[in-house]
Write an enzyme that holds these catalytic residues in place. Structure first.
Site, PDB file in Angstrom:
ATOM      1  N   VAL A 157     -25.480   4.111  -0.611  1.00 28.77           N
ATOM      2  CA  VAL A 157     -25.800   3.675  -1.969  1.00 28.77           C
ATOM      3  C   VAL A 157     -25.018   4.515  -2.978  1.00 28.77           C
ATOM      4  O   VAL A 157     -25.571   5.185  -3.848  1.00 28.77           O
ATOM      5  CB  VAL A 157     -27.328   3.682  -2.244  1.00 28.77           C
ATOM      6  CG1 VAL A 157     -27.974   2.514  -1.539  1.00 28.77           C
ATOM      7  CG2 VAL A 157     -27.984   4.992  -1.802  1.00 28.77           C
ATOM      8  N   LYS A 204       0.858  -1.187   0.000  1.00 29.88           N
ATOM      9  CA  LYS A 204       0.000   0.000   0.000  1.00 29.88           C
ATOM     10  C   LYS A 204       0.888   1.229   0.000  1.00 29.88           C
ATOM     11  O   LYS A 204       1.959   1.226   0.627  1.00 29.88           O
ATOM     12  CB  LYS A 204      -0.873   0.011   1.256  1.00 29.88           C
ATOM     13  CG  LYS A 204      -2.078   0.902   1.157  1.00 29.88           C
ATOM     14  CD  LYS A 204      -3.268   0.183   0.536  1.00 29.88           C
ATOM     15  CE  LYS A 204      -4.440   1.108   0.346  1.00 29.88           C
ATOM     16  NZ  LYS A 204      -5.612   0.415  -0.177  1.00 29.88           N
TER      17      LYS A 204
HETATM   18  P1  NAD Z   1     -18.883   5.831  -2.690  1.00 31.74           P
HETATM   19  O1  NAD Z   1     -18.159   7.005  -2.164  1.00 31.74           O
HETATM   20  O2  NAD Z   1     -19.266   5.779  -4.135  1.00 31.74           O
HETATM   21  O3  NAD Z   1     -20.241   5.602  -1.856  1.00 31.74           O
HETATM   22  C1  NAD Z   1     -20.288   5.683  -0.460  1.00 31.74           C
HETATM   23  C2  NAD Z   1     -21.683   6.194  -0.128  1.00 31.74           C
HETATM   24  O4  NAD Z   1     -21.854   6.138   1.300  1.00 31.74           O
HETATM   25  C3  NAD Z   1     -21.915   7.641  -0.531  1.00 31.74           C
HETATM   26  O5  NAD Z   1     -23.128   7.729  -1.258  1.00 31.74           O
HETATM   27  C4  NAD Z   1     -21.990   8.388   0.788  1.00 31.74           C
HETATM   28  O6  NAD Z   1     -22.864   9.503   0.750  1.00 31.74           O
HETATM   29  C5  NAD Z   1     -22.515   7.303   1.712  1.00 31.74           C
HETATM   30  N1  NAD Z   1     -22.265   7.526   3.131  1.00 31.74           N
HETATM   31  C6  NAD Z   1     -21.204   8.099   3.729  1.00 31.74           C
HETATM   32  N2  NAD Z   1     -21.364   8.111   5.067  1.00 31.74           N
HETATM   33  C7  NAD Z   1     -22.546   7.506   5.317  1.00 31.74           C
HETATM   34  C8  NAD Z   1     -23.259   7.200   6.498  1.00 31.74           C
HETATM   35  N3  NAD Z   1     -22.781   7.521   7.699  1.00 31.74           N
HETATM   36  N4  NAD Z   1     -24.458   6.581   6.379  1.00 31.74           N
HETATM   37  C9  NAD Z   1     -24.953   6.256   5.173  1.00 31.74           C
HETATM   38  N5  NAD Z   1     -24.310   6.527   4.016  1.00 31.74           N
HETATM   39  C10 NAD Z   1     -23.126   7.140   4.086  1.00 31.74           C
HETATM   40  O7  NAD Z   1     -17.970   4.568  -2.298  1.00 31.74           O
HETATM   41  P2  NAD Z   1     -18.023   3.102  -2.930  1.00 31.74           P
HETATM   42  O8  NAD Z   1     -17.000   3.002  -3.995  1.00 31.74           O
HETATM   43  O9  NAD Z   1     -19.435   2.733  -3.225  1.00 31.74           O
HETATM   44  O10 NAD Z   1     -17.491   2.235  -1.702  1.00 31.74           O
HETATM   45  C11 NAD Z   1     -18.313   1.948  -0.578  1.00 31.74           C
HETATM   46  C12 NAD Z   1     -17.507   1.201   0.469  1.00 31.74           C
HETATM   47  O11 NAD Z   1     -16.987  -0.003  -0.097  1.00 31.74           O
HETATM   48  C13 NAD Z   1     -16.292   1.958   1.012  1.00 31.74           C
HETATM   49  O12 NAD Z   1     -16.100   1.593   2.344  1.00 31.74           O
HETATM   50  C14 NAD Z   1     -15.152   1.396   0.186  1.00 31.74           C
HETATM   51  O13 NAD Z   1     -13.921   1.482   0.885  1.00 31.74           O
HETATM   52  C15 NAD Z   1     -15.578  -0.037   0.037  1.00 31.74           C
HETATM   53  N6  NAD Z   1     -15.005  -0.708  -1.125  1.00 31.74           N
HETATM   54  C16 NAD Z   1     -15.214  -0.196  -2.370  1.00 31.74           C
HETATM   55  C17 NAD Z   1     -14.670  -0.845  -3.466  1.00 31.74           C
HETATM   56  C18 NAD Z   1     -14.894  -0.334  -4.873  1.00 31.74           C
HETATM   57  O14 NAD Z   1     -14.565  -1.056  -5.803  1.00 31.74           O
HETATM   58  N7  NAD Z   1     -15.445   0.859  -5.049  1.00 31.74           N
HETATM   59  C19 NAD Z   1     -13.918  -2.021  -3.298  1.00 31.74           C
HETATM   60  C20 NAD Z   1     -13.742  -2.522  -2.008  1.00 31.74           C
HETATM   61  C21 NAD Z   1     -14.289  -1.856  -0.930  1.00 31.74           C
END
Ligand code: NAD
Length: 346
Positions: free
Chosen positions: A180, A79
């Site tokens: 979402v 990382k």
């Molecule tokens: P994103 O930023 O597109 O979506 C996150 C959503 O969560 C946003 O709509 C935000 O408004 C909402 N949010 C933030 N705080 C909140 C709360 N307290 N209550 C409810 N909603 C809240 O991110 P993403 O890419 O969809 O990723 C979501 C999670 O999955 C993150 O933890 C990320 O680390 C993890 N993740 C993502 C990926 C990927 O491929 N994008 C891969 C592995 C893990």
């Protein structure tokens, strides 16, 4: 450097960089190259304390070793953290970061993490080929890993529902989704297409309401989603949301979602087990993104072969659930033990 940090977990090497011409500062931690080059994204973040960037790099790189091993990828774990300051990211700085990666000769492969975009990867790629997650044409493997993550979580969630509730499909199964965004919304669409009952929430209430209108489901304020009585709670927003208080209030049989580092402490895995809640370990169920990124980097295939690898996520989870039940240990402990064995660290 705080050499006595407990987070130095037999990392193979840890590199500190400072680029004189741009002032860029970064740490690249290589936890393990046992299975292949150490792969893991670069985080661009403003850190408060002096030790924080190092602690983050050490923890996240170890997490990537476990995640990549459990995803069945021929890649180790690493990382990078880039120290955010008032001078911004800038192309010259991204190129400097590319030179830092290149100097490691392929031991570390970068990709997006918090604060980095696929466009940033394109700039970094001017200086090194050890970079993934580049923007790609529609239909090819690579690019935004969100859809692959969502599909992997969907398949993993179904495996957990099958194991815990004995249900072969999700028709009528109630899933409460926290967040979402890119992953949560795509997951919701997969679930809705197969007849699941959904309740969604997002800190951005308009986003949750828009999705609810599209899918004909319910949305609730973000602070209520962890108390919704449902079959499955699916965290797809923030980490560390499962703690003593929230677990006490949780009214679901299964926790299966995309967020990284869902357990606030290791004791929370025990708490879920003793409450009879089946927890799908986060880094196993959310590996779709890294599978997508690794497939692109290794040049091993297209979207179809990514889907083939995603299909193994439910099998891995089921093996973890079975061992957890047999040994009476939390699923996160079982996953960590399996991962350590795979990287020769047991
Ligand atoms: P994103 O930023 O597109 O979506 C996150 C959503 O969560 C946003 O709509 C935000 O408004 C909402 N949010 C933030 N705080 C909140 C709360 N307290 N209550 C409810 N909603 C809240 O991110 P993403 O890419 O969809 O990723 C979501 C999670 O999955 C993150 O933890 C990320 O680390 C993890 N993740 C993502 C990926 C990927 O491929 N994008 C891969 C592995 C893990």
């Amino acid at each position: 450097i705080p050499w006595n940090l407990a987070d130095f977990d037999a990392h193979e090497d840890v590199h500190f960089f400072h680029d004189r011409s741009t002032g860029l500062r970064a740490i690249i931690a290589i936890h393990s190259t046992h299975l292949g080059p150490a792969a893991g994204g670069a985080r661009y973040w403003r850190y408060a304390g002096d030790d924080e960037p190092l602690i983050d790099a050490l923890r996240l790189s170890r997490g990537m070793s476990y995640k990549n091993a459990m995803a069945g990828l021929p890649m180790g774990g690493g990382k990078a953290v880039i120290l955010r300051d008032d001078d911004g990211k800038g192309e010259a700085r991204l190129e400097a970061f590319g030179r830092m990666i290149e100097s490691l000769g392929g031991r570390y492969v970068t990709a997006e993490d918090v604060g980095m975009t696929d466009e940033d990867m394109r700039v970094i790629a001017r200086r090194t080929r050890h970079v993934s997650g580049l923007p790609v044409a529609e239909g090819a493997a690579g690019g935004n890993p969100g859809p692959a993550t969502a599909l992997g979580v969907f398949l993993g969630l179904k495996a957990a529902v099958r194991y815990k509730l004995g249900r072969l499909d999700v028709e009528g199964v109630h899933v409460a989704i926290q967040g979402v965004g890119s992953v949560g919304a795509a997951l919701a669409r997969h679930l809705a297409a197969e007849g699941a009952v959904l309740t969604v929430a997002d800190a951005d209430e308009a986003r949750a309401a828009g999705l609810a209108a599209e899918l004909g489901c319910k949305s609730v304020p973000a602070r209520e989603i962890m108390r919704v009585a449902a079959d499955v709670f699916s965290p797809c927003a923030l980490g560390a949301i499962l703690d003593e208080q929230s677990i006490a209030e949780l009214d679901a049989a299964v926790v299966a979602g995309a967020a990284n580092n869902q357990l606030a402490t290791p004791a929370d895995g025990e708490r879920l087990l003793s409450k009879g809640i089946l927890y799908a370990p986060d880094y196993v169920i959310n590996a779709g993104g890294i599978i997508n990124v690794a497939t692109e980097y290794l040049g091993q295939g297209d979207a179809e072969s990514v889907r083939g690898k995603l299909a193994q996520i439910p099998e891995r989870l089921t093996a973890i659930f079975e061992q957890s039940e047999r040994r009476g240990l939390p699923t996160d402990r079982i996953a960590d033990d399996m991962a350590r064995r795979l990287i020769g660290r047991d």
